[in-house]
Design an enzyme around this catalytic site. Structure first.
Site, PDB file in Angstrom:
ATOM      1  CE1 TYR A 133     -40.688 -88.888 -19.976  1.00 42.14           C
ATOM      2  CE2 TYR A 133     -38.468 -88.120 -20.378  1.00 42.14           C
ATOM      3  CZ  TYR A 133     -39.325 -89.060 -19.879  1.00 42.14           C
ATOM      4  OH  TYR A 133     -38.835 -90.197 -19.267  1.00 42.14           O
ATOM      5  CE  LYS A 161     -41.013 -90.355 -22.807  1.00 46.66           C
ATOM      6  NZ  LYS A 161     -41.338 -91.541 -22.024  1.00 46.66           N
TER       7      LYS A 161
END
Ligand code: NAY
Length: 288
Positions: A133, A161
């Site tokens: 992330y 992400k």
């Protein structure tokens, strides 16, 4: 694991406890009405960095219990306390989450070896895949192409992400690592990222705008850029209005308009005042 994932909101009561009934309603609304492909649980949008470890586990439990196998589930487990991140990774994996994700460690200025060690420590503790992330605007952690490549060397790191407006880097990652999953993280830039052939997206506004987002993604994949651009424009009118009124409390208020018990945000996030609530209702009427 491809597709559109809602960065799931969580419903809290006025004291900051998890409102399980409300959380279940948010899960169902995303699956049944917004028809997203999956849920990203305990991310920024879930107010993850404002809640206790026990609350994180409670949310993982409730979401899995409500969603079952209806959609894919990704558990964000990243934490500055690495023992906690490991414990949460194991917890979510045992519950049957399809993958885990972890925010880059932030606040202290960790060097890249420390970041790499953080990810490998989490991964060594579980039999599950991980999605990095990356959100430099909030963490201050900017990784370059080579550094992403080093993290990707661990086969259990299946993707990233990517929440950054850096389309040069996004294109370079796409080109260099065609087999890794890239999820676009800024909903207002979904079309631009989709044109660069990302595998999916994870977004907060999908809680209320998931169907439209999916259309943008699919139109772009089909090369129907003109139609996709129209929908991105409509979407960005919505997102601009939401950002202007206060991101998470406004999404919660819009969910309430849809009959979903989305509750309150955790302090220190502040609640909308009467004018803000009115504005949120108008946003729902005008833009959805
Ligand atoms: C998360 O973990 O919940 C996310 O990062 C989801 C991505 C969102 N980022 C943040 C910081 O909320 O959906 C975006 C974002 O809210 C949206 O694009 C509006 O800027």
């Amino acid at each position: 694991m491809k597709g559109l994932y809602t960065a799931l909101m969580c419903s809290f009561d006025e004291k900051g406890n998890v409102n399980e009934k409300g959380l279940r309603e948010i899960v169902r609304y995303n699956i049944d009405v917004q028809q997203v492909d999956g849920l990203y649980v305990n991310g920024s949008t879930g107010e993850n960095f404002l809640i206790s470890k026990e609350q994180k586990k409670q949310i993982f439990d409730v979401v899995k219990n409500e969603a079952g196998d209806d959609v894919k589930l990704i558990a964000q487990v990243g934490a500055l306390n690495l023992d906690e991140a490991v414990e949460l990774a194991q917890y979510a994996t045992n519950l049957g989450y399809n993958a885990i994700s972890a925010v880059t460690p932030f606040y202290y200025k960790f060097d890249f070896d420390e970041i790499k060690d953080y990810y490998n420590t989490i991964l060594d503790s579980v039999d599950n895949d991980l999605i990095i992330y990356s959100i430099p605007a909030l963490t201050g952690v900017n990784m370059n192409l080579e550094q992403f490549g080093e993290l990707f060397e661990n086969e259990k790191v299946i993707g990233v992400k990517f929440t950054a407006p850096d389309f040069f880097l996004l294109e370079r990652i796409r080109h260099a690592y065609p087999d890794k999953l890239i999820y676009s993280g800024f909903d207002e830039m979904l079309l631009s990222a989709s044109v660069l052939n990302v595998d999916g997206a994870i977004g907060s506004t999908f809680n209320v705008n998931g169907r439209r987002a999916k259309q943008i993604f699919e139109l772009a994949q089909n090369g129907q850029i003109g139609e996709a651009r129209e929908l991105q424009k409509v979407t960005n009118d919505l997102i601009a209005a939401i950002l202007d009124n206060g991101l998470y409390p406004t999404i919660k208020e819009i969910l309430k308009v849809q009959g979903v018990d989305a509750g309150y945000c955790r302090k220190p996030m502040k609640a909308l005042d009467a004018a803000g609530v009115k504005q949120a209702k108008q946003i729902a009427e005008r833009h959805l």
